[in-house]
Structures are given as structure tokens and as C-alpha cells.
Design a protein around this motif. Structure first.
Motif, PDB file in Angstrom:
ATOM      1  N   LEU A  99       4.203  -6.240 -14.444  1.00  0.00           N
ATOM      2  CA  LEU A  99       3.758  -4.740 -14.081  1.00  0.00           C
ATOM      3  C   LEU A  99       2.258  -5.008 -13.609  1.00  0.00           C
ATOM      4  O   LEU A  99       1.907  -4.396 -12.531  1.00  0.00           O
ATOM      5  CB  LEU A  99       3.905  -3.779 -15.366  1.00  0.00           C
ATOM      6  CG  LEU A  99       3.306  -2.491 -15.019  1.00  0.00           C
ATOM      7  CD1 LEU A  99       3.851  -1.800 -13.900  1.00  0.00           C
ATOM      8  CD2 LEU A  99       3.194  -1.772 -16.330  1.00  0.00           C
ATOM      9  N   VAL A 100       1.401  -5.921 -14.680  1.00  0.00           N
ATOM     10  CA  VAL A 100       0.025  -5.770 -14.192  1.00  0.00           C
ATOM     11  C   VAL A 100      -0.393  -6.863 -13.255  1.00  0.00           C
ATOM     12  O   VAL A 100      -1.062  -6.514 -12.302  1.00  0.00           O
ATOM     13  CB  VAL A 100      -0.499  -6.302 -15.627  1.00  0.00           C
ATOM     14  CG1 VAL A 100      -2.336  -6.473 -15.386  1.00  0.00           C
ATOM     15  CG2 VAL A 100      -0.345  -5.169 -16.696  1.00  0.00           C
ATOM     16  N   PHE A 101       0.354  -7.904 -13.251  1.00  0.00           N
ATOM     17  CA  PHE A 101      -0.285  -9.142 -12.353  1.00  0.00           C
ATOM     18  C   PHE A 101       0.731  -9.466 -11.229  1.00  0.00           C
ATOM     19  O   PHE A 101       0.239  -9.507 -10.040  1.00  0.00           O
ATOM     20  CB  PHE A 101      -0.261 -10.107 -13.084  1.00  0.00           C
ATOM     21  CG  PHE A 101      -1.510 -10.201 -14.276  1.00  0.00           C
ATOM     22  CD1 PHE A 101      -2.731 -10.049 -13.985  1.00  0.00           C
ATOM     23  CD2 PHE A 101      -1.311 -10.300 -15.370  1.00  0.00           C
ATOM     24  CE1 PHE A 101      -3.853  -9.831 -14.542  1.00  0.00           C
ATOM     25  CE2 PHE A 101      -2.242 -10.157 -16.523  1.00  0.00           C
ATOM     26  CZ  PHE A 101      -3.565  -9.797 -16.153  1.00  0.00           C
ATOM     27  N   LEU A 102       2.027  -9.720 -11.411  1.00  0.00           N
ATOM     28  CA  LEU A 102       2.945 -10.244 -10.310  1.00  0.00           C
ATOM     29  C   LEU A 102       3.184  -9.115  -9.326  1.00  0.00           C
ATOM     30  O   LEU A 102       2.978  -9.711  -8.131  1.00  0.00           O
ATOM     31  CB  LEU A 102       4.278 -10.601 -11.071  1.00  0.00           C
ATOM     32  CG  LEU A 102       4.457 -11.575 -12.120  1.00  0.00           C
ATOM     33  CD1 LEU A 102       5.699 -11.902 -12.366  1.00  0.00           C
ATOM     34  CD2 LEU A 102       3.616 -12.966 -11.376  1.00  0.00           C
ATOM     35  N   ARG A 103       3.247  -7.881  -9.498  1.00  0.00           N
ATOM     36  CA  ARG A 103       3.304  -6.931  -8.372  1.00  0.00           C
ATOM     37  C   ARG A 103       2.022  -6.827  -7.599  1.00  0.00           C
ATOM     38  O   ARG A 103       2.025  -6.629  -6.359  1.00  0.00           O
ATOM     39  CB  ARG A 103       3.694  -5.475  -8.828  1.00  0.00           C
ATOM     40  CG  ARG A 103       5.000  -5.279  -9.216  1.00  0.00           C
ATOM     41  CD  ARG A 103       5.251  -4.033  -9.809  1.00  0.00           C
ATOM     42  NE  ARG A 103       4.336  -2.896  -9.856  1.00  0.00           N
ATOM     43  CZ  ARG A 103       4.123  -2.123  -8.993  1.00  0.00           C
ATOM     44  NH1 ARG A 103       5.012  -1.650  -7.931  1.00  0.00           N
ATOM     45  NH2 ARG A 103       3.150  -1.073  -8.972  1.00  0.00           N
ATOM     46  N   SER A 104       0.904  -6.885  -8.116  1.00  0.00           N
ATOM     47  CA  SER A 104      -0.411  -6.826  -7.599  1.00  0.00           C
ATOM     48  C   SER A 104      -0.804  -8.029  -6.893  1.00  0.00           C
ATOM     49  O   SER A 104      -1.322  -7.961  -5.593  1.00  0.00           O
ATOM     50  CB  SER A 104      -1.343  -6.191  -8.536  1.00  0.00           C
ATOM     51  OG  SER A 104      -1.118  -4.975  -8.857  1.00  0.00           O
ATOM     52  N   VAL A 105      -0.910  -9.184  -7.700  1.00  0.00           N
ATOM     53  CA  VAL A 105      -1.601 -10.149  -7.321  1.00  0.00           C
ATOM     54  C   VAL A 105      -0.399 -11.330  -6.323  1.00  0.00           C
ATOM     55  O   VAL A 105      -0.940 -11.456  -5.306  1.00  0.00           O
ATOM     56  CB  VAL A 105      -2.096 -11.214  -8.500  1.00  0.00           C
ATOM     57  CG1 VAL A 105      -2.920 -12.529  -8.033  1.00  0.00           C
ATOM     58  CG2 VAL A 105      -3.090 -10.298  -9.219  1.00  0.00           C
ATOM     59  N   VAL A 106       0.425 -11.451  -6.965  1.00  0.00           N
ATOM     60  CA  VAL A 106       1.516 -12.290  -6.180  1.00  0.00           C
ATOM     61  C   VAL A 106       2.284 -11.628  -5.046  1.00  0.00           C
ATOM     62  O   VAL A 106       2.355 -11.906  -3.887  1.00  0.00           O
ATOM     63  CB  VAL A 106       2.704 -12.859  -7.088  1.00  0.00           C
ATOM     64  CG1 VAL A 106       3.862 -13.733  -6.226  1.00  0.00           C
ATOM     65  CG2 VAL A 106       1.682 -13.962  -8.228  1.00  0.00           C
ATOM     66  N   GLY A 107       2.830 -10.463  -5.377  1.00  0.00           N
ATOM     67  CA  GLY A 107       3.335  -9.578  -4.255  1.00  0.00           C
ATOM     68  C   GLY A 107       2.546  -8.962  -3.401  1.00  0.00           C
ATOM     69  O   GLY A 107       2.902  -8.500  -2.191  1.00  0.00           O
ATOM     70  N   GLY A 108       1.392  -8.635  -3.848  1.00  0.00           N
ATOM     71  CA  GLY A 108       0.450  -7.701  -2.958  1.00  0.00           C
ATOM     72  C   GLY A 108       0.907  -6.442  -2.338  1.00  0.00           C
ATOM     73  O   GLY A 108       0.546  -5.824  -1.596  1.00  0.00           O
ATOM     74  N   GLU A 109       1.545  -5.809  -3.514  1.00  0.00           N
ATOM     75  CA  GLU A 109       2.053  -4.357  -3.221  1.00  0.00           C
ATOM     76  C   GLU A 109       1.052  -3.454  -3.534  1.00  0.00           C
ATOM     77  O   GLU A 109       1.293  -2.567  -2.740  1.00  0.00           O
ATOM     78  CB  GLU A 109       3.414  -4.288  -4.295  1.00  0.00           C
ATOM     79  CG  GLU A 109       4.576  -4.991  -3.661  1.00  0.00           C
ATOM     80  CD  GLU A 109       5.807  -4.764  -4.559  1.00  0.00           C
ATOM     81  OE1 GLU A 109       5.781  -3.870  -5.112  1.00  0.00           O
ATOM     82  OE2 GLU A 109       6.557  -5.627  -4.842  1.00  0.00           O
ATOM     83  N   ARG A 110       0.491  -3.362  -4.594  1.00  0.00           N
ATOM     84  CA  ARG A 110      -0.612  -2.518  -4.670  1.00  0.00           C
ATOM     85  C   ARG A 110      -2.005  -3.025  -5.036  1.00  0.00           C
ATOM     86  O   ARG A 110      -2.092  -4.171  -5.183  1.00  0.00           O
ATOM     87  CB  ARG A 110       0.008  -1.634  -5.890  1.00  0.00           C
ATOM     88  CG  ARG A 110       1.381  -0.771  -5.369  1.00  0.00           C
ATOM     89  CD  ARG A 110       1.741  -0.117  -6.592  1.00  0.00           C
ATOM     90  NE  ARG A 110       0.948   0.316  -7.689  1.00  0.00           N
ATOM     91  CZ  ARG A 110       0.444   1.648  -7.483  1.00  0.00           C
ATOM     92  NH1 ARG A 110       0.579   2.580  -6.480  1.00  0.00           N
ATOM     93  NH2 ARG A 110      -0.577   2.202  -8.587  1.00  0.00           N
ATOM     94  N   ASN A 111      -2.972  -2.017  -5.310  1.00  0.00           N
ATOM     95  CA  ASN A 111      -4.118  -2.637  -5.944  1.00  0.00           C
ATOM     96  C   ASN A 111      -4.101  -2.830  -7.520  1.00  0.00           C
ATOM     97  O   ASN A 111      -3.220  -2.268  -8.226  1.00  0.00           O
ATOM     98  CB  ASN A 111      -5.249  -1.555  -5.700  1.00  0.00           C
ATOM     99  CG  ASN A 111      -5.070  -0.005  -6.257  1.00  0.00           C
ATOM    100  OD1 ASN A 111      -4.121   0.109  -7.286  1.00  0.00           O
ATOM    101  ND2 ASN A 111      -5.791   0.791  -6.193  1.00  0.00           N
ATOM    102  N   VAL A 112      -4.917  -3.407  -7.861  1.00  0.00           N
ATOM    103  CA  VAL A 112      -4.941  -4.028  -9.236  1.00  0.00           C
ATOM    104  C   VAL A 112      -5.168  -3.040 -10.291  1.00  0.00           C
ATOM    105  O   VAL A 112      -4.500  -3.184 -11.322  1.00  0.00           O
ATOM    106  CB  VAL A 112      -5.518  -5.427  -9.339  1.00  0.00           C
ATOM    107  CG1 VAL A 112      -5.570  -6.004 -10.842  1.00  0.00           C
ATOM    108  CG2 VAL A 112      -5.113  -6.433  -8.323  1.00  0.00           C
TER     109      VAL A 112
END
Length: 196
Positions: A99-112
Motif C-alpha cells: 500500500l505505502v511503497f510498491l504502488r507509489s514507488v515501483v508502480g508509479g500509480e499515485r503520489n507517495v
């Protein structure tokens, strides 16, 4: 669990979800500064819509709760109890990291920032609920409660997370966390045998 006990849990969770949605909806309206009802019907209809939405979220939460109970029952049957507890702990940590890192950092889907805030909110609510559950029952309840309040809550919010709108996330997460916390905290009270 008897039908009477399930009925009590169902209706009280329904009311918790409705109250949580009304609180979240009115708070979002106040924060956005858009409390402009054009007529009395709008003023009366909006809380009714919020109540209905909260009831739907509570039913969704109850489905997740009973799915978790079945998963826990099967996990205890397949794995030794200690191994199953470690599996739940690892899955809870992985769900939070996703929820916190993979979606934002790796996937680039949303802001952190919003994902980090949501992850911290879910983690803090899980810690608080786990504390009260352990205090009400015993120490062995902390891993299942923590797993339910983190991993299962995150799985239940996947649909709204894909929308990517922060107000929609707040609108579902408030009643969802309230319902999940209520159910897990009430489970041992509902299942307690009545005195003869």
C-alpha cells in the motif's frame, strides 16, 4: 454462533457503518467548503444517501470479516498454529508495504504522500484495535487482530484505491475501519457462552 447473535452483530455493524459514513461525508463537505444545499429536500436527502452508503460499506465489511474467519479456520487446519501466526504477520507487513511503497514507488500509480498517510492511518488503527482486543481477551489475539485490521482492510479498499481520488478513499476508509474494528472487538463477546 447462533442466528440471534449473528443478527445482533449484523445490525449493530450496520449502524456503525451508517454512522461512520455520515461522519465522513459531513466532514468531507465541511473540509471542501461545499455545504450548499439548494433546498430542504437536498438537506434531508444527503444524510439519507450517506446512511445508505454506510450500510453498504458495513455489509462489505461483514463479508470481509466472515471471509477472514473462514480463512483463519482453514489456516489453523492446514498449518501448525505458530506457523499460521507468522504467515499472518508476514502477510500484514507485505500488505502495508504494498500500500505505502510498491504502488507509489515501483508502480508509479499515485503520489507517495496520500498512500503513506493512508498506510499510517491503517497501521495506527490496527495497533489501537489490537491493544484493546488483547486487553479484552489474551495475548494470543494480537497477530490475528493485527492481520485482520491491516491486510483484510487493505484488500477491502483495493477497489476504491484504483479510483485514485483521496476523498473517495476517505469516504470508504472511515466506515470500513469502524466496522472492522467493531466486529473484531465484539467477536469474543458475541461468542461467549451465556450463563445458564
Amino acid at each position: 454462533m447462533s442466528i440471534k447473535k449473528w443478527f445482533y452483530l449484523f445490525w449493530t455493524t450496520l449502524l456503525i457503518g451508517a454512522a461512520g459514513a455520515v461522519i465522513a461525508g459531513l466532514a468531507l463537505q465541511a473540509v471542501n467548503g461545499k455545504i450548499d444545499f439548494k433546498s430542504t429536500a437536498d438537506f434531508l436527502l444527503y444524510p439519507l444517501i450517506l446512511l445508505g452508503y454506510g450500510m453498504l460499506v458495513s455489509v462489505y465489511s461483514q463479508l470481509g470479516f466472515f471471509a477472514y474467519l473462514i480463512l483463519n479456520y482453514m489456516g489453523i487446519g492446514v498449518f501448525p498454529r505458530k506457523v499460521w501466526q507468522y504467515i499472518q504477520l508476514v502477510l500484514a507487513v507485505l500488505a502495508l508495504l504494498e500500500l505505502v511503497f510498491l504502488r507509489s514507488v515501483v508502480g508509479g500509480e499515485r503520489n507517495v504522500t496520500s498512500d503513506l498517510f493512508l498506510g499510517i492511518l491503517i497501521l495506527l488503527s490496527a495497533i489501537v484495535v489490537t491493544y484493546f482486543k488483547v486487553r479484552s481477551t489474551n495475548f494470543s489475539a494480537w497477530i490475528p487482530t493485527f492481520f485482520f485490521m491491516t491486510a483484510i482492510t487493505i484488500v477491502e479498499t483495493i477497489g476504491v484505491l484504483r479510483i485514485g481520488v483521496d476523498s473517495a478513499t476517505v469516504f470508504i476508509i472511515v466506515p470500513l475501519i469502524a466496522c472492522n474494528a467493531f466486529q473484531i472487538l465484539m467477536l469474543h463477546r458475541v461468542l461467549k457462552p451465556q450463563a445458564a
